[in-house]
Design a protein around this motif. Structure first.
Motif, PDB file in Angstrom:
ATOM      1  N   LEU A 124      -7.965  -0.536   1.140  1.00 51.65           N
ATOM      2  CA  LEU A 124      -8.527  -1.813   0.710  1.00 51.65           C
ATOM      3  C   LEU A 124      -7.772  -2.959   1.355  1.00 51.65           C
ATOM      4  CD1 LEU A 124      -8.928  -0.989  -3.074  1.00 51.65           C
ATOM      5  CD2 LEU A 124     -10.745  -1.119  -1.366  1.00 51.65           C
ATOM      6  N   SER A 176      -6.208   7.327   1.128  1.00 53.37           N
ATOM      7  CA  SER A 176      -6.681   6.210   0.317  1.00 53.37           C
ATOM      8  C   SER A 176      -7.689   5.409   1.120  1.00 53.37           C
ATOM      9  CB  SER A 176      -5.525   5.330  -0.155  1.00 53.37           C
ATOM     10  OG  SER A 176      -4.942   4.629   0.930  1.00 53.37           O
ATOM     11  N   GLN A 185      -4.261   6.501  -4.209  1.00 52.64           N
ATOM     12  CA  GLN A 185      -4.060   7.614  -3.286  1.00 52.64           C
ATOM     13  C   GLN A 185      -4.543   8.906  -3.953  1.00 52.64           C
ATOM     14  OE1 GLN A 185      -0.264   7.916  -1.319  1.00 52.64           O
ATOM     15  NE2 GLN A 185      -0.151   5.711  -0.975  1.00 52.64           N
ATOM     16  N   HIS A 244     -11.804   7.885   4.322  1.00 50.06           N
ATOM     17  CA  HIS A 244     -10.688   7.004   3.994  1.00 50.06           C
ATOM     18  C   HIS A 244      -9.977   6.545   5.262  1.00 50.06           C
ATOM     19  CE1 HIS A 244     -10.032   8.269  -0.480  1.00 50.06           C
ATOM     20  NE2 HIS A 244     -11.135   7.564  -0.285  1.00 50.06           N
ATOM     21  N   GLY A 282       0.788  -1.229   0.000  1.00 48.47           N
ATOM     22  CA  GLY A 282       0.000   0.000   0.000  1.00 48.47           C
ATOM     23  C   GLY A 282       0.815   1.270   0.000  1.00 48.47           C
ATOM     24  N   ASP A 324      -5.010   0.352  -4.361  1.00 45.16           N
ATOM     25  CA  ASP A 324      -5.627   1.330  -3.477  1.00 45.16           C
ATOM     26  C   ASP A 324      -5.145   2.713  -3.883  1.00 45.16           C
ATOM     27  OD1 ASP A 324      -5.664   1.840   0.135  1.00 45.16           O
ATOM     28  OD2 ASP A 324      -7.198   2.169  -1.384  1.00 45.16           O
TER      29      ASP A 324
END
Lengths: 110, 116
Positions: B97, B94, B105, B29, A96, B103
């Protein structure tokens, strides 16, 4: 040390030309490769992205080519327009988190 | 549309001052991020947060701290500003997820901080 190396730093093309921006990465844990577009005075915005199991992705006039074995990917802007003048950043994503390239300033002349 | 707002577009501070940069997102988010952007270096992650009151160091956390007391707000703090912290600071958020899907941003417009 940047994990994503981006070139060139800047480029100028005429309207209708095809600017190409190249990126190379070292981190094999990257599982997603987005490109962000940034206009002056604005934050970056996602333009297009690709997963490493795909060799090419097209969205409108923007195409990513991906070479997993070489650990390289590139952005092509087809039929470039003056409105495409911006700074483009490639990135790799792992857990991420984004690791950005240094950015390429693209100028499309009329 | 996702909206990420930053409290100031331009800020001028003196060396040694304590500086607060505020970021607010309106899309519920989970994740929020602070980056600094410098020419030739791209964007570098300072800190990020996956939940309220939770924070993790990014690649360049030295000289910075963060606070996330509410889900929509993420603050970057320079305890004692120095000239080498003159930069553009960008906040992002974000969705967070957990499915393994990408995911995206979403970035704010940035705060250009000058430390004299």
């Amino acid at each position: 040390q940047q994990q994503v190396k981006q070139s060139p730093q800047s480029l100028i093309v005429q309207k209708g030309g095809i600017p190409i921006i190249n990126c190379a990465y070292e981190n094999t844990a990257f599982d997603y490769f987005p490109w962000y577009q940034q206009f002056p005075g604005k934050g970056p915005a996602l333009l297009i992205a690709i997963r490493p199991d795909v060799s090419e992705k097209k969205e409108g006039r923007f195409t990513i080519s991906f070479n997993k074995s070489a650990k390289q990917f590139s952005l092509h802007i087809m039929d470039s327009q003056p409105g495409d003048s911006a700074t483009y950043f490639c990135a790799g994503v792992s857990w991420g988190k984004l690791q950005f390239g240094a950015g390429t300033q693209v100028v499309v002349t009329p | 549309d996702v909206k990420v707002t930053q409290s100031s577009r331009y800020l001028v501070k003196r060396t040694g001052e304590k500086v607060f940069l505020e970021c607010v997102q309106d899309m519920d988010h989970e994740n929020m991020f602070w980056y600094r952007q410098d020419p030739g270096l791209g964007l570098r992650l300072i800190y990020f947060s996956y939940d309220v009151k939770m924070k993790e160091k990014g690649d360049i956390p030295e000289g910075y701290s963060v606070s996330r007391e509410k889900k929509e707000r993420f603050s970057l703090i320079l305890e004692s500003a120095s000239t080498n912290q003159t930069s553009m600071y960008l906040c992002a958020s974000s969705l967070g997820l957990e499915t393994g899907d990408p995911d995206t941003q979403y970035f704010g417009p940035g705060t250009r901080l000058t430390v004299l």
